[in-house]
Design a protein around this motif. Structure first.
Motif, mmCIF file in Angstrom:
data_model
loop_
_atom_site.group_PDB
_atom_site.id
_atom_site.type_symbol
_atom_site.label_atom_id
_atom_site.label_comp_id
_atom_site.label_asym_id
_atom_site.label_seq_id
_atom_site.Cartn_x
_atom_site.Cartn_y
_atom_site.Cartn_z
ATOM 1 N N GLN A 169 0.817 -1.211 0.000
ATOM 2 C CA GLN A 169 0.000 0.000 0.000
ATOM 3 C C GLN A 169 0.849 1.258 0.000
ATOM 4 O O GLN A 169 0.471 2.269 -0.578
ATOM 5 C CB GLN A 169 -0.932 0.011 1.213
ATOM 6 N N GLU A 170 1.992 1.209 0.658
ATOM 7 C CA GLU A 170 2.856 2.384 0.687
ATOM 8 C C GLU A 170 4.315 1.970 0.810
ATOM 9 O O GLU A 170 4.623 0.843 1.206
ATOM 10 C CB GLU A 170 2.476 3.338 1.809
ATOM 11 N N ARG A 171 5.186 2.917 0.465
ATOM 12 C CA ARG A 171 6.629 2.676 0.530
ATOM 13 C C ARG A 171 7.303 3.992 0.901
ATOM 14 O O ARG A 171 6.926 5.046 0.400
ATOM 15 C CB ARG A 171 7.103 2.215 -0.852
ATOM 16 N N GLU A 172 8.288 3.914 1.760
ATOM 17 C CA GLU A 172 9.065 5.102 2.101
ATOM 18 C C GLU A 172 10.349 5.106 1.296
ATOM 19 O O GLU A 172 11.013 4.079 1.155
ATOM 20 C CB GLU A 172 9.374 5.144 3.597
ATOM 21 N N VAL A 173 10.673 6.278 0.752
ATOM 22 C CA VAL A 173 11.896 6.459 -0.013
ATOM 23 C C VAL A 173 12.604 7.715 0.478
ATOM 24 O O VAL A 173 12.001 8.572 1.127
ATOM 25 C CB VAL A 173 11.619 6.560 -1.537
ATOM 26 N N ALA A 174 13.865 7.837 0.147
ATOM 27 C CA ALA A 174 14.653 8.992 0.578
ATOM 28 C C ALA A 174 14.211 10.262 -0.141
ATOM 29 O O ALA A 174 13.843 10.243 -1.318
ATOM 30 C CB ALA A 174 16.128 8.723 0.315
ATOM 31 N N ALA A 175 14.254 11.367 0.584
ATOM 32 C CA ALA A 175 13.958 12.685 0.011
ATOM 33 C C ALA A 175 15.264 13.316 -0.461
ATOM 34 O O ALA A 175 16.319 12.980 0.052
ATOM 35 C CB ALA A 175 13.293 13.555 1.064
ATOM 36 N N PRO A 176 15.190 14.216 -1.414
ATOM 37 C CA PRO A 176 14.040 14.626 -2.218
ATOM 38 C C PRO A 176 13.758 13.595 -3.316
ATOM 39 O O PRO A 176 14.559 12.698 -3.552
ATOM 40 C CB PRO A 176 14.500 15.955 -2.810
ATOM 41 N N LEU A 177 12.606 13.775 -3.976
ATOM 42 C CA LEU A 177 12.188 12.816 -5.004
ATOM 43 C C LEU A 177 11.666 13.571 -6.213
ATOM 44 O O LEU A 177 10.743 14.382 -6.093
ATOM 45 C CB LEU A 177 11.106 11.892 -4.445
#
Length: 80
Positions: A18-26
């Motif tokens: 449902q969701e995924r966290e990724v590094a900022a910025p994107l």
């Protein structure tokens, strides 16, 4: 820090989550690389929209998500 990508509707099924966290910025290219090839193929179609921080982007390729933002991947709406 992190950006949360939300997979909605059939895109959730393709992503397998449902969701995924990724590094900022994107940015747009980073988004395509972060979601996997099947979802990336869908995102490149005109009928799929992208929202960042609660606002649907008129030009999704101009994505500039920052730390703490939520990026929602919006499949086409169907109805009857």
């Amino acid at each position: 820090m992190a950006i949360t990508i939300l997979f909605l509707g059939p895109l959730r099924d393709l992503a397998g989550e449902q969701e995924r966290e990724v590094a900022a910025p994107l940015d747009w290219q980073g988004l395509l690389e972060s979601v996997g090839p099947q979802v990336a193929d869908q995102l490149q179609q005109d009928r799929v929209n992208v929202a960042c921080a609660g606002t649907v982007l008129a030009d999704k390729t101009a994505l500039a998500a920052l730390d703490g933002d939520e990026v929602a991947l919006l499949p086409p709406v169907s109805g009857g």
